[in-house]
Scaffold this motif. Sequence first.
Motif, PDB file in Angstrom:
ATOM      1  N   GLY A  30       0.814  -1.212   0.000  1.00 41.87           N
ATOM      2  CA  GLY A  30       0.000   0.000   0.000  1.00 41.87           C
ATOM      3  C   GLY A  30       0.844   1.257   0.000  1.00 41.87           C
ATOM      4  O   GLY A  30       0.574   2.212  -0.743  1.00 41.87           O
ATOM      5  N   ILE A  31       1.886   1.284   0.824  1.00 39.69           N
ATOM      6  CA  ILE A  31       2.757   2.462   0.897  1.00 39.69           C
ATOM      7  C   ILE A  31       3.492   2.664  -0.421  1.00 39.69           C
ATOM      8  O   ILE A  31       3.620   3.789  -0.920  1.00 39.69           O
ATOM      9  N   PHE A  32       3.991   1.581  -0.999  1.00 42.57           N
ATOM     10  CA  PHE A  32       4.690   1.673  -2.275  1.00 42.57           C
ATOM     11  C   PHE A  32       3.761   2.201  -3.365  1.00 42.57           C
ATOM     12  O   PHE A  32       4.132   3.094  -4.138  1.00 42.57           O
ATOM     13  N   ALA A  33       2.550   1.671  -3.435  1.00 37.78           N
ATOM     14  CA  ALA A  33       1.600   2.097  -4.469  1.00 37.78           C
ATOM     15  C   ALA A  33       1.239   3.569  -4.312  1.00 37.78           C
ATOM     16  O   ALA A  33       1.180   4.318  -5.304  1.00 37.78           O
ATOM     17  N   LEU A  34       1.015   4.006  -3.079  1.00 32.69           N
ATOM     18  CA  LEU A  34       0.629   5.393  -2.859  1.00 32.69           C
ATOM     19  C   LEU A  34       1.783   6.353  -3.147  1.00 32.69           C
ATOM     20  O   LEU A  34       1.585   7.425  -3.726  1.00 32.69           O
ATOM     21  N   SER A  35       2.995   5.984  -2.751  1.00 37.66           N
ATOM     22  CA  SER A  35       4.142   6.862  -3.028  1.00 37.66           C
ATOM     23  C   SER A  35       4.419   6.917  -4.523  1.00 37.66           C
ATOM     24  O   SER A  35       4.826   7.963  -5.055  1.00 37.66           O
ATOM     25  N   LEU A  36       4.208   5.810  -5.212  1.00 36.45           N
ATOM     26  CA  LEU A  36       4.357   5.814  -6.668  1.00 36.45           C
ATOM     27  C   LEU A  36       3.307   6.720  -7.299  1.00 36.45           C
ATOM     28  O   LEU A  36       3.589   7.457  -8.257  1.00 36.45           O
ATOM     29  N   LEU A  37       2.093   6.701  -6.759  1.00 33.84           N
ATOM     30  CA  LEU A  37       1.035   7.589  -7.245  1.00 33.84           C
ATOM     31  C   LEU A  37       1.418   9.052  -7.039  1.00 33.84           C
ATOM     32  O   LEU A  37       1.151   9.906  -7.905  1.00 33.84           O
ATOM     33  N   VAL A  38       2.051   9.359  -5.901  1.00 32.65           N
ATOM     34  CA  VAL A  38       2.531  10.725  -5.654  1.00 32.65           C
ATOM     35  C   VAL A  38       3.536  11.129  -6.733  1.00 32.65           C
ATOM     36  O   VAL A  38       3.472  12.241  -7.283  1.00 32.65           O
ATOM     37  N   SER A  39       4.465  10.239  -7.063  1.00 33.21           N
ATOM     38  CA  SER A  39       5.461  10.526  -8.097  1.00 33.21           C
ATOM     39  C   SER A  39       4.805  10.777  -9.446  1.00 33.21           C
ATOM     40  O   SER A  39       5.143  11.737 -10.154  1.00 33.21           O
ATOM     41  N   VAL A  40       3.874   9.906  -9.827  1.00 32.71           N
ATOM     42  CA  VAL A  40       3.196  10.053 -11.117  1.00 32.71           C
ATOM     43  C   VAL A  40       2.410  11.359 -11.159  1.00 32.71           C
ATOM     44  O   VAL A  40       2.406  12.071 -12.176  1.00 32.71           O
ATOM     45  N   THR A  41       1.757  11.706 -10.057  1.00 34.12           N
ATOM     46  CA  THR A  41       1.001  12.964  -9.993  1.00 34.12           C
ATOM     47  C   THR A  41       1.915  14.164 -10.166  1.00 34.12           C
ATOM     48  O   THR A  41       1.605  15.120 -10.891  1.00 34.12           O
ATOM     49  N   MET A  42       3.074  14.128  -9.509  1.00 38.15           N
ATOM     50  CA  MET A  42       4.031  15.232  -9.625  1.00 38.15           C
ATOM     51  C   MET A  42       4.585  15.332 -11.045  1.00 38.15           C
ATOM     52  O   MET A  42       4.749  16.436 -11.586  1.00 38.15           O
ATOM     53  N   LEU A  43       4.871  14.194 -11.658  1.00 37.66           N
ATOM     54  CA  LEU A  43       5.350  14.206 -13.042  1.00 37.66           C
ATOM     55  C   LEU A  43       4.288  14.780 -13.974  1.00 37.66           C
ATOM     56  O   LEU A  43       4.593  15.523 -14.912  1.00 37.66           O
ATOM     57  N   GLY A  44       3.021  14.444 -13.705  1.00 39.86           N
ATOM     58  CA  GLY A  44       1.924  15.009 -14.494  1.00 39.86           C
ATOM     59  C   GLY A  44       1.815  16.512 -14.310  1.00 39.86           C
ATOM     60  O   GLY A  44       1.579  17.249 -15.277  1.00 39.86           O
TER      61      GLY A  44
END
Length: 424
Positions: A30-44
């Motif tokens: 869960g933590i990995f998925a959410l932190s990856l989502l944060v990265s993707v959001t920032m890249l967007g």
Amino acid sequence: MNEIAAILIAVTAACAWINERWLKLPMAVGIFALSLLVSVTMLGAIHVGFGALPDAAAKQLASIDFSVLLLQGMLSFLLFAGALHVDAHALRSFRWQVGFLALVGTLATAFIIGIATYFSLRWAGFELSLPMSLVFGALIAPTDPVAVIGALKSAKAPHELETTIAAESLFNDGVGVVLFAIFSELALNGTTPSPVSLSVFAVREVVGGLALGGAVGAIAFYALRAVDNYEVEILVTLAAVMGGYALATPLGVSGPLAMVIVGLIVGNKGRELAMSQQTRVELDRFWALVDTVLNSLLFVLIGLEALVMDLPLRAIPIALAVVVLSLAARSLTVGLPVALLPRWFRLPKGSSKVLVWAGLRGGISVALALSLPKSPERDLVVLLTYTVVLFSVLMQGLTIGRLTRRWLGNACGPADVNEPTGNA
């Protein structure tokens, strides 16, 4: 540095809270998925022109030396905490099986993945030298003890299978790091070490690491037995971990293997003969907290690292193919021997499939990849590594519990009510 630490702790706490409150996934996943989502959001956000905050965050992350943070900092604590709860009596019964999987299995996996990756990339039009392909094989061959040790808890897998998987994942890190050092020397310096020098290096790393771990573990055991104060005894274990790992580098021996041995000694002989009941409880609580916090931080770092990596995105299709190659290599080097020699391995029917799918990769592989000097080859290796780790944590980590119960059937104990079966 304080700002970076504050940001990481805040992001980790937020991801852990969201996961616990709503997602209910295994914590690491869960933590990995959410932190990856944060990265993707920032890249967007950067892509659409809102890049001030993401750029600032990326600069902060870029200042972190991931390999030093993990390999010289977190890894010693994580390996000790993992080994602390491995049953030495059960391990002694399966020592040859674990030795085969951790040594022969890791060596064979590294060579198979490295050579297969080399030819696959050439076929797809990408340039990666054979030595650098072998470097990739060495860093992706070890399984991640952080992810593996808890993977079968909720499935109530047989104790002997759980011990075998946990012990293999702890010992194969040391083997993988030694292989990585050898192939890196060949790839980066262009020199071919002689068989004698390779043998001396490998023996010094492995045997020296085991010997150092035995010596530090023995000192820790006698220090624990001499006092009965849990606060002092926790400090002794901290000193053993930090001091023992710090000694490994100047001595030229394997720190990861040393920490596994220290953890086994303290967690078994120390727990049985040198600790009061209160010390056992307090020591377990302390190291469980350390393990949870560092595990969470590790997976946040892996997820956020996507924000600062310069990846050749056109290689993503071949990276996905490498995921299949890594699973195929583990099937050949681990799954096949267990399936063909059931009487020798003495594991329940269906264990070969579980061992293959439980071979999760994680932070150690990412840290080794990021420790390579900047180059186009390094960028390609990082992409391949990150893709395998991403699949490993999100797909294998989420399904290992459920698939274990399906493959082992009645060999598993009764599942806990409301307990997720994909725990990683």
